[in-house]
Design a protein around this motif. Structure first.
Motif, mmCIF file in Angstrom:
data_model
loop_
_atom_site.group_PDB
_atom_site.id
_atom_site.type_symbol
_atom_site.label_atom_id
_atom_site.label_comp_id
_atom_site.label_asym_id
_atom_site.label_seq_id
_atom_site.Cartn_x
_atom_site.Cartn_y
_atom_site.Cartn_z
ATOM 1 N N ALA A 40 -65.045 11.290 33.195
ATOM 2 C CA ALA A 40 -64.843 11.496 34.634
ATOM 3 C C ALA A 40 -63.978 10.421 35.266
ATOM 4 O O ALA A 40 -63.450 10.623 36.371
ATOM 5 C CB ALA A 40 -66.195 11.558 35.346
ATOM 6 N N LEU A 41 -63.865 9.239 34.624
ATOM 7 C CA LEU A 41 -63.051 8.130 35.118
ATOM 8 C C LEU A 41 -63.435 7.779 36.560
ATOM 9 O O LEU A 41 -64.602 7.526 36.840
ATOM 10 C CB LEU A 41 -61.567 8.479 34.998
ATOM 11 C CG LEU A 41 -61.076 8.824 33.575
ATOM 12 C CD1 LEU A 41 -59.599 9.198 33.586
ATOM 13 C CD2 LEU A 41 -61.346 7.689 32.615
ATOM 14 N N PRO A 45 -68.707 8.586 40.151
ATOM 15 C CA PRO A 45 -69.752 8.660 41.190
ATOM 16 C C PRO A 45 -69.922 10.069 41.754
ATOM 17 O O PRO A 45 -71.051 10.486 42.045
ATOM 18 C CB PRO A 45 -69.239 7.692 42.267
ATOM 19 C CG PRO A 45 -68.324 6.764 41.555
ATOM 20 C CD PRO A 45 -67.668 7.594 40.498
ATOM 21 N N VAL A 46 -68.826 10.811 41.908
ATOM 22 C CA VAL A 46 -68.913 12.169 42.450
ATOM 23 C C VAL A 46 -69.651 13.080 41.474
ATOM 24 O O VAL A 46 -70.527 13.870 41.870
ATOM 25 C CB VAL A 46 -67.502 12.716 42.734
ATOM 26 C CG1 VAL A 46 -67.585 14.157 43.247
ATOM 27 C CG2 VAL A 46 -66.787 11.838 43.741
ATOM 28 N N VAL A 47 -69.308 12.976 40.196
ATOM 29 C CA VAL A 47 -69.958 13.800 39.179
ATOM 30 C C VAL A 47 -71.447 13.487 39.105
ATOM 31 O O VAL A 47 -72.291 14.398 39.031
ATOM 32 C CB VAL A 47 -69.283 13.602 37.813
ATOM 33 C CG1 VAL A 47 -70.071 14.288 36.708
ATOM 34 C CG2 VAL A 47 -67.856 14.135 37.843
ATOM 35 N N LEU A 48 -71.792 12.208 39.122
ATOM 36 C CA LEU A 48 -73.206 11.821 39.048
ATOM 37 C C LEU A 48 -73.967 12.218 40.303
ATOM 38 O O LEU A 48 -75.147 12.582 40.232
ATOM 39 C CB LEU A 48 -73.325 10.313 38.812
ATOM 40 C CG LEU A 48 -72.879 9.823 37.426
ATOM 41 C CD1 LEU A 48 -72.939 8.307 37.347
ATOM 42 C CD2 LEU A 48 -73.763 10.426 36.336
ATOM 43 N N LEU A 49 -73.308 12.167 41.461
ATOM 44 C CA LEU A 49 -73.961 12.598 42.696
ATOM 45 C C LEU A 49 -74.215 14.103 42.660
ATOM 46 O O LEU A 49 -75.299 14.567 43.040
ATOM 47 C CB LEU A 49 -73.096 12.237 43.897
ATOM 48 C CG LEU A 49 -73.632 12.693 45.264
ATOM 49 C CD1 LEU A 49 -74.990 12.078 45.556
ATOM 50 C CD2 LEU A 49 -72.632 12.346 46.369
ATOM 51 N N ALA A 50 -73.235 14.877 42.197
ATOM 52 C CA ALA A 50 -73.395 16.333 42.132
ATOM 53 C C ALA A 50 -74.533 16.720 41.191
ATOM 54 O O ALA A 50 -75.386 17.553 41.535
ATOM 55 C CB ALA A 50 -72.086 16.981 41.682
ATOM 56 N N THR A 51 -74.565 16.124 40.012
ATOM 57 C CA THR A 51 -75.648 16.444 39.069
ATOM 58 C C THR A 51 -76.984 15.906 39.568
ATOM 59 O O THR A 51 -78.031 16.520 39.321
ATOM 60 C CB THR A 51 -75.346 15.868 37.683
ATOM 61 O OG1 THR A 51 -75.025 14.472 37.792
ATOM 62 C CG2 THR A 51 -74.182 16.595 37.038
ATOM 63 N N ALA A 201 -67.043 16.721 31.916
ATOM 64 C CA ALA A 201 -67.985 15.641 32.228
ATOM 65 C C ALA A 201 -69.280 16.141 32.854
ATOM 66 O O ALA A 201 -70.328 15.486 32.738
ATOM 67 C CB ALA A 201 -67.327 14.624 33.158
ATOM 68 N N LEU A 202 -69.238 17.297 33.534
ATOM 69 C CA LEU A 202 -70.426 17.779 34.248
ATOM 70 C C LEU A 202 -71.638 17.960 33.331
ATOM 71 O O LEU A 202 -72.729 17.458 33.646
ATOM 72 C CB LEU A 202 -70.106 19.082 34.983
ATOM 73 C CG LEU A 202 -69.471 18.935 36.365
ATOM 74 C CD1 LEU A 202 -69.053 20.285 36.903
ATOM 75 C CD2 LEU A 202 -70.451 18.248 37.327
ATOM 76 N N PRO A 203 -71.522 18.662 32.208
ATOM 77 C CA PRO A 203 -72.703 18.764 31.331
ATOM 78 C C PRO A 203 -73.164 17.419 30.795
ATOM 79 O O PRO A 203 -74.365 17.190 30.636
ATOM 80 C CB PRO A 203 -72.215 19.685 30.199
ATOM 81 C CG PRO A 203 -71.061 20.435 30.770
ATOM 82 C CD PRO A 203 -70.404 19.486 31.703
#
Length: 629
Positions: A40-41, A45-51, A201-203
């Motif tokens: 995710a580079l 933070p956005v990916v971790l917040l969404a999940t 990166a999402l999964p």
């Protein structure tokens, strides 16, 4: 039926469960941050917040399910109850794989944090990292084989340590390395990065929030689970999501993406929190950085070791629940005096975790991503199934007591359905499909594990002469793996005594065991135990009771040895007789009158359950049965 082994006790209150939940879920950041950042580079933070937000939505369904069905098993229990045993097995089986992956990753990342703390870089390289990881698993399993751990006792101190260290990293990070410009620049794609990397990166980001199943598996040990579990879940998960996103923000500011890579997911993949601390050099003295490196390394090592321990604990509890319902061999459902859970389950889990560790080897980036994607296959499958099960239970069992209800709700065809489950189930299913498309681990390893499990499930059910869809009630079964050669029956006059002898005879015929019937005469302290003979009325009762047992044995072809014992206390006498005769099983009955008082069993039965040297089978007769006995 009741067994002498006391089983799981309800000892977890809200603070204890909160700390256990925070320890288990919050430990993920120590190994997940680098894995997610590698893909995710700057958008980490956005990916971790969404999940994290999706994780919170899923937790609402888990809270409703565990509050309504406070049993060990988590999502496997919900789906079994809502659908059938086959669906429950599939859910539980993929979760067993997830447990094994979390245990393995925790152990594999452990030496890298220790290497940073001890300034011993050789510990982070092959073969020492693998040897330390294997040694950690062997040590945990070895201790658990001889001692039952009470995870809640150390959980508070561990949670405070973990939270303090993470807060320290966040405060120093925002003070010294945080840059709004770097953060906002990271929201744009880096050179060579595109939507496919974010979708990839999402999964993987699901790995950042492990532990929900472990907490759900503690429902059977929670005081007032209907209120304690939801409150502890939401507070701990909310805090974990906040801390995870804040640490991710500090991390991407400390190591901005450059040419499609970041040191957080490359150089510091195996110890990302230590990497963040090293970025403070130049802002604080070198000595202070060294102290922080030692503190973060040691605390990270302790947290990861605890995560492996609780992972093994959760895995054995899930295996026990599945074995109780005939999904795994019965040996995995056995309760042990020292380890509490099954020895066979502990050893099997340890062996499988070690196999994963050894096969993963030196933990290259691709290996870590492969394990993370395989984890996503199981957890997303279980999350989707659990939410659908909560929806189905609303329709199938509308009268089921639900101390906590996921809200808001919407009425569909006359049934109130939780909106979080209606939203969360499609989302987790879509991310699961995404994992299958983008990740080889989810596409190949996950389905292969499921197919192997389904084959084993069919074999187990055939051995039990049960269908794959049959609902097997654990209460109606004898203790798993029980083998009885000598059965002791404490006699009492009347219908209960006759029923207990009949039960013992049936067990003896099945297992070719012998039966001994003992009539205990309680002698008041005013009289000697070895006095001259029994009073006529007592002698008549003893003779009638033992003659009844002898006659039942003759009718069924089982020889019953009978004896009369004088004692001050009936319970003590039965325990002594069981020890003296080497009995493997004590068969007793419990009158319903005790359950209308403050205790479930009589003082005599309670004493025997706590002190007997062997298994104890107690048949608790319902109200209205044998009331005159």
């Amino acid at each position: 039926m009741a067994r002498k082994v006391r089983g799981f006790e309800r000892v977890l209150d809200a603070p204890a469960l909160f700390t256990v939940a925070y320890d288990e879920i919050g430990s993920s950041i120590y190994f997940a941050l680098g894995i997610v950042a590698a893909q995710a580079l700057g958008l980490t933070p956005v990916v971790l917040l969404a999940t994290g937000l999706l994780f919170l939505v899923v937790s609402l369904s888990y809270a409703e399910g565990t509050a309504a069905i406070p049993e060990t098993g988590g999502a496997a229990t919900f789906t079994r109850r809502a659908y059938n045993d086959l669906v429950g097995f599939a859910t539980g089986w993929v979760l067993l794989l997830d447990y094994l992956i979390v245990i393995s990753l925790s152990a594999l990342f452990l030496p890298h944090y220790l290497a940073a703390a001890l300034a011993a870089p050789s510990l982070a390289h092959s073969p020492w990292d693998v040897l330390i990881a294997v040694g950690a698993i062997v040590g945990i399993v070895g201790v658990r084989l001889v001692r039952h751990s009470r995870i809640h006792r150390a959980a508070l101190g561990l949670a405070l340590l973990d939270l303090a260290v993470q807060l320290l990293v966040v405060v120093l990070g925002f003070a010294f390395v945080f840059s709004p410009e770097v953060l906002t620049n990271g929201f744009d794609f880096s050179p060579g990065q595109g939507w496919h990397d974010v979708l990839f990166a999402l999964p993987l980001a699901m790995l950042a929030y492990t532990g929900l199943e472990t907490v759900a598996n503690l429902a059977e040990e929670t005081r007032e689970p209907g209120t304690t579990l939801p409150r502890s879940l939401f507070s701990s998960i909310g805090l974990v999501v906040i801390m995870t996103v804040l640490i991710a923000i500090v991390g991407v500011c400390a190591f901005p993406a450059d040419d499609g890579t970041t040191a957080l997911g490359d150089q510091w993949l195996q110890a990302p929190i230590v990497g963040i601390v090293t970025a403070f050099e130049g802002h604080i003295s070198g000595g202070a950085v060294d102290v922080l490196r030692v503190v973060v390394g040691l605390s990270g090592g302790i947290v990861l070791f605890a995560a492996a321990t609780t992972g093994i604990t959760g895995c054995t509890r899930l295996a026990r629940s599945m074995a109780e319902h005939g999904m795994l061999p019965r040996e995995f459902g056995r309760l042990e005096r020292r380890s509490l859970v099954s020895r066979e389950a502990l050893i099997a889990i340890g062996v499988l975790a070690i196999a994963i560790i050894v096969s993963t080897g030196t933990l290259a980036g691709d290996d870590a991503a492969f394990l993370a994607s395989t984890y996503s296959f199981g957890v997303l499958f279980a999350f989707t199934a659990a939410q659908l099960a909560v929806i189905r239970l609303r329709r199938r069992e509308p009268d089921l007591a639900r101390p906590f209800r996921a809200r808001p709700e919407v009425r569909i065809r006359g049934v109130l359905v939780p909106v979080p489950a209606l939203i969360g189930a499609p989302l987790t299913f879509l991310v699961w499909i995404l994992a299958l498309i983008t990740h080889p681990g989810a596409r190949y390893a996950g389905p292969l594990w499921l197919l192997v499990g389904l084959g084993a499930y069919v074999v187990v059910r055939r051995a039990q002469e049960a269908g794959v869809f049959d609902d097997i009630d654990p209460v109606a079964q004898l203790p798993p793996g029980a083998e009885f050669q000598k059965i002791l029956v404490p006699m009492k006059i009347g219908d209960i005594g006759e029923e207990m002898v009949a039960t013992a005879i049936a067990l003896a015929k099945e297992r070719e065991a012998t039966v001994e019937a003992v009539f205990v005469v309680r002698v008041p302290r005013a009289f000697p135990l070895d006095g001259p003979g029994l009073p006529p009325d007592v002698q008549a009762r003893a003779d009638a009771s033992l003659a009844e047992a002898h006659a039942l044995g003759e009718d069924n072809g089982i020889e019953i040895v009978t004896r009369v014992v004088n004692a001050r206390d009936i319970g003590h006498a039965i325990v002594e007789e069981a020890t003296k005769t080497g009995a493997d099983l004590i068969v007793m009955g419990s009158s319903p009158r005790w359950r209308r008082q403050s205790r479930f069993f009589s003082p005599t039965v309670d004493h025997i359950l706590r002190n007997a040297p062997c298994e104890v089978l107690v048949v608790a007769f319902p109200d209205g049965v044998f009331e005159t006995a």
